[in-house]
Write a protein that holds these residues in place. Structure first.
Motif, PDB file in Angstrom:
ATOM      1  N   VAL A  71      -6.649  64.123  17.497  1.00 38.12           N
ATOM      2  CA  VAL A  71      -7.461  63.243  16.866  1.00 38.12           C
ATOM      3  C   VAL A  71      -8.845  63.894  16.947  1.00 38.12           C
ATOM      4  CG1 VAL A  71      -8.917  61.053  16.742  1.00 38.12           C
ATOM      5  CG2 VAL A  71      -6.433  61.133  17.324  1.00 38.12           C
ATOM      6  N   ASP A  72      -9.268  64.111  15.472  1.00 35.30           N
ATOM      7  CA  ASP A  72     -10.768  64.561  15.048  1.00 35.30           C
ATOM      8  C   ASP A  72     -11.237  63.279  14.490  1.00 35.30           C
ATOM      9  OD1 ASP A  72     -12.844  65.613  14.181  1.00 35.30           O
ATOM     10  OD2 ASP A  72     -11.911  67.495  13.277  1.00 35.30           O
ATOM     11  N   ARG A  73     -12.297  62.659  15.001  1.00 36.84           N
ATOM     12  CA  ARG A  73     -13.011  61.524  14.631  1.00 36.84           C
ATOM     13  C   ARG A  73     -13.935  61.925  13.203  1.00 36.84           C
ATOM     14  NH1 ARG A  73     -11.894  58.016  18.184  1.00 36.84           N
ATOM     15  NH2 ARG A  73     -11.664  58.458  20.550  1.00 36.84           N
ATOM     16  N   ARG A  74     -14.045  63.105  13.228  1.00 29.26           N
ATOM     17  CA  ARG A  74     -14.770  63.677  12.151  1.00 29.26           C
ATOM     18  C   ARG A  74     -14.028  63.339  10.751  1.00 29.26           C
ATOM     19  NH1 ARG A  74     -16.240  69.417  13.673  1.00 29.26           N
ATOM     20  NH2 ARG A  74     -13.921  69.152  14.406  1.00 29.26           N
ATOM     21  N   ARG A  75     -12.708  63.387  10.783  1.00 28.92           N
ATOM     22  CA  ARG A  75     -11.646  63.197   9.700  1.00 28.92           C
ATOM     23  C   ARG A  75     -11.380  61.850   9.085  1.00 28.92           C
ATOM     24  NH1 ARG A  75      -9.080  68.356   8.484  1.00 28.92           N
ATOM     25  NH2 ARG A  75      -7.503  67.134   7.461  1.00 28.92           N
ATOM     26  N   GLY A  76     -11.757  60.633  10.138  1.00 26.99           N
ATOM     27  CA  GLY A  76     -11.737  59.402   9.926  1.00 26.99           C
ATOM     28  C   GLY A  76     -10.313  59.001  10.132  1.00 26.99           C
ATOM     29  N   ARG A  77      -9.763  57.881   9.525  1.00 27.34           N
ATOM     30  CA  ARG A  77      -8.608  57.588   9.901  1.00 27.34           C
ATOM     31  C   ARG A  77      -7.505  57.867   8.936  1.00 27.34           C
ATOM     32  NH1 ARG A  77      -9.074  51.139   9.840  1.00 27.34           N
ATOM     33  NH2 ARG A  77      -6.873  51.150  10.767  1.00 27.34           N
ATOM     34  N   GLY A  78      -7.909  58.380   7.876  1.00 24.39           N
ATOM     35  CA  GLY A  78      -6.871  58.980   6.780  1.00 24.39           C
ATOM     36  C   GLY A  78      -6.088  57.795   6.228  1.00 24.39           C
ATOM     37  N   PRO A  79      -5.314  57.980   5.275  1.00 29.94           N
ATOM     38  CA  PRO A  79      -4.686  56.980   4.294  1.00 29.94           C
ATOM     39  C   PRO A  79      -3.679  56.149   5.365  1.00 29.94           C
ATOM     40  CG  PRO A  79      -3.397  59.148   3.945  1.00 29.94           C
ATOM     41  CD  PRO A  79      -4.598  59.659   4.838  1.00 29.94           C
ATOM     42  N   LYS A  80      -3.591  55.104   4.277  1.00 32.95           N
ATOM     43  CA  LYS A  80      -2.543  53.913   5.069  1.00 32.95           C
ATOM     44  C   LYS A  80      -1.224  54.590   4.840  1.00 32.95           C
ATOM     45  CE  LYS A  80      -4.964  49.285   4.792  1.00 32.95           C
ATOM     46  NZ  LYS A  80      -4.780  48.130   4.184  1.00 32.95           N
ATOM     47  N   LEU A  81      -0.327  54.175   5.625  1.00 33.49           N
ATOM     48  CA  LEU A  81       1.187  54.547   5.678  1.00 33.49           C
ATOM     49  C   LEU A  81       1.900  53.597   4.962  1.00 33.49           C
ATOM     50  CD1 LEU A  81       1.653  55.970   9.184  1.00 33.49           C
ATOM     51  CD2 LEU A  81       0.871  57.192   7.184  1.00 33.49           C
ATOM     52  N   VAL A  82       2.384  53.834   3.674  1.00 31.74           N
ATOM     53  CA  VAL A  82       2.954  52.738   2.829  1.00 31.74           C
ATOM     54  C   VAL A  82       4.455  53.292   2.382  1.00 31.74           C
ATOM     55  CG1 VAL A  82       0.801  52.075   2.009  1.00 31.74           C
ATOM     56  CG2 VAL A  82       2.066  53.946   0.655  1.00 31.74           C
ATOM     57  N   PRO A  83       5.226  52.486   2.141  1.00 28.47           N
ATOM     58  CA  PRO A  83       6.626  52.818   1.810  1.00 28.47           C
ATOM     59  C   PRO A  83       6.746  53.870   0.619  1.00 28.47           C
ATOM     60  CG  PRO A  83       6.855  50.562   2.123  1.00 28.47           C
ATOM     61  CD  PRO A  83       5.283  51.041   2.218  1.00 28.47           C
ATOM     62  N   GLY A  84       7.657  54.913   0.579  1.00 27.01           N
ATOM     63  CA  GLY A  84       7.420  56.110  -0.180  1.00 27.01           C
ATOM     64  C   GLY A  84       6.762  57.105   0.224  1.00 27.01           C
ATOM     65  N   LEU A  85       5.901  57.130   1.149  1.00 24.17           N
ATOM     66  CA  LEU A  85       5.459  58.300   1.905  1.00 24.17           C
ATOM     67  C   LEU A  85       6.121  59.149   2.636  1.00 24.17           C
ATOM     68  CD1 LEU A  85       2.452  59.727   2.506  1.00 24.17           C
ATOM     69  CD2 LEU A  85       2.211  58.350   4.380  1.00 24.17           C
ATOM     70  N   CYS A  86       6.123  60.424   2.542  1.00 25.89           N
ATOM     71  CA  CYS A  86       7.081  61.240   3.267  1.00 25.89           C
ATOM     72  C   CYS A  86       6.130  62.289   3.865  1.00 25.89           C
ATOM     73  CB  CYS A  86       8.044  62.131   2.492  1.00 25.89           C
ATOM     74  SG  CYS A  86       9.249  60.897   1.533  1.00 25.89           S
ATOM     75  N   LEU A  87       6.318  62.508   5.219  1.00 25.30           N
ATOM     76  CA  LEU A  87       5.657  63.562   5.957  1.00 25.30           C
ATOM     77  C   LEU A  87       6.380  64.520   6.808  1.00 25.30           C
ATOM     78  CD1 LEU A  87       3.019  60.875   7.854  1.00 25.30           C
ATOM     79  CD2 LEU A  87       2.621  62.483   6.179  1.00 25.30           C
ATOM     80  N   ALA A  88       6.024  65.575   7.030  1.00 22.17           N
ATOM     81  CA  ALA A  88       6.683  66.650   7.886  1.00 22.17           C
ATOM     82  C   ALA A  88       5.712  66.709   9.139  1.00 22.17           C
ATOM     83  CB  ALA A  88       6.653  68.002   7.214  1.00 22.17           C
TER      84      ALA A  88
END
Length: 278
Positions: A192-209
């Protein structure tokens, strides 16, 4: 922009993910003392050809291999060659990828070559793999990207300290979006790097490695003169685990796991999404 996939596109990514799983199986079996990392690259190339898939590593930014083979204190992006011959006791991370009809799969695992590994090396791999699954378990509707980072980091920090003193969470490399390209937004930190904020919401259709890289020492790394190979600054050995994951309306689907992540997610109290190819 974060690419959101349709169910049909996720199904194609699942096809690519299963090819990656087959590459891992074949390379794991071939990773024996006396084999060169180039031998493993040729094994991976055959699996790709047998499945009618294309490599997504070969030629990427000029990378010369079908897979990355990272031995001992090499964290990531190790180049397969004839000169690197595996020895009994080596720790090998194999990063592999495949493309089916323009859609990508990407995953990594750590392999113990031969016998005689110290318990702290086996623990290192276990901790890294478990932190990856902790991150996967956080891929659910309503969460944000930082929740995945927090789950990975929290899992690592809760582990008993190794004899070396601490686990190093590599900071310069992390996970990423995946889909019509291998590396896409968003970039996923393994801490966690607080300077980068919370990032995008995780929604259906999102794919992550999701791919934590953990060492038995420093979090600091450097790149060798080949412009690819990444080593730890202090020579400590490292482990790398990765899966590509899709968030669907029914929950997470681990695209690069043979069972879609069903068994491991069940241990964590999570129901994996149905496999679109089943």
């Amino acid at each position: 922009m974060v690419e959101i996939k349709t169910p049909e596109q996720i199904a194609k990514m699942r096809e690519a993910g299963l090819v990656v799983a087959a590459m891992h199986k074949a390379c794991r079996e071939a990773a024996v003392p006396g084999a060169s990392t180039k031998d493993l690259d040729e094994v991976a190339a055959k699996v790709l050809a047998d499945h009618g898939a294309k490599p997504n590593f070969l030629g990427y930014g000029g990378f010369p291999g079908n897979i990355c083979t990272s031995v001992n204190d090499i964290v990531v992006h190790g180049i397969p060659d004839r000169e690197t011959v595996l020895k009994d006791g080596d720790l090998l991370s194999i990063d592999a990828g495949a493309i089916i009809d323009g859609w990508h799969g990407d995953a990594a695992l750590t392999v113990f070559v031969g016998e005689g590994h110290l318990p702290e090396l086996r623990e290192l791999s276990r901790v890294t793999e478990e932190s990856m699954w902790a991150g996967i378990a956080a891929v659910r509707k309503g969460n944000r990207l930082v929740d995945v980072s927090r789950s990975i980091e929290g899992c690592i920090k809760r582990q008993p300290r190794p004899a070396s003193g601490s686990y190093g969470i590599v900071e310069d490399y992390g996970g990423h979006g995946i889909g019509s390209q291998m590396h896409m937004d968003p970039h996923l930190l393994n801490y966690v790097d607080r300077r980068r904020g919370r990032g995008p919401k995780l929604v259906p259709g999102l794919c992550l490695a999701i791919e934590p890289m953990v060492t038995l020492g420093t979090s600091k790394t450097h790149v060798l003169s080949d412009d690819w190979t990444v080593k730890t600054n202090d020579g400590s050995w490292s482990s790398h685990w990765e899966h590509s994951v899709a968030l669907t309306e029914e929950g997470p689907l681990v695209l690069t796991a043979p069972d879609g992540g069903k068994a491991k997610l069940a241990e964590l109290g999570i129901t994996a999404a149905p496999d679109p190819l089943a």
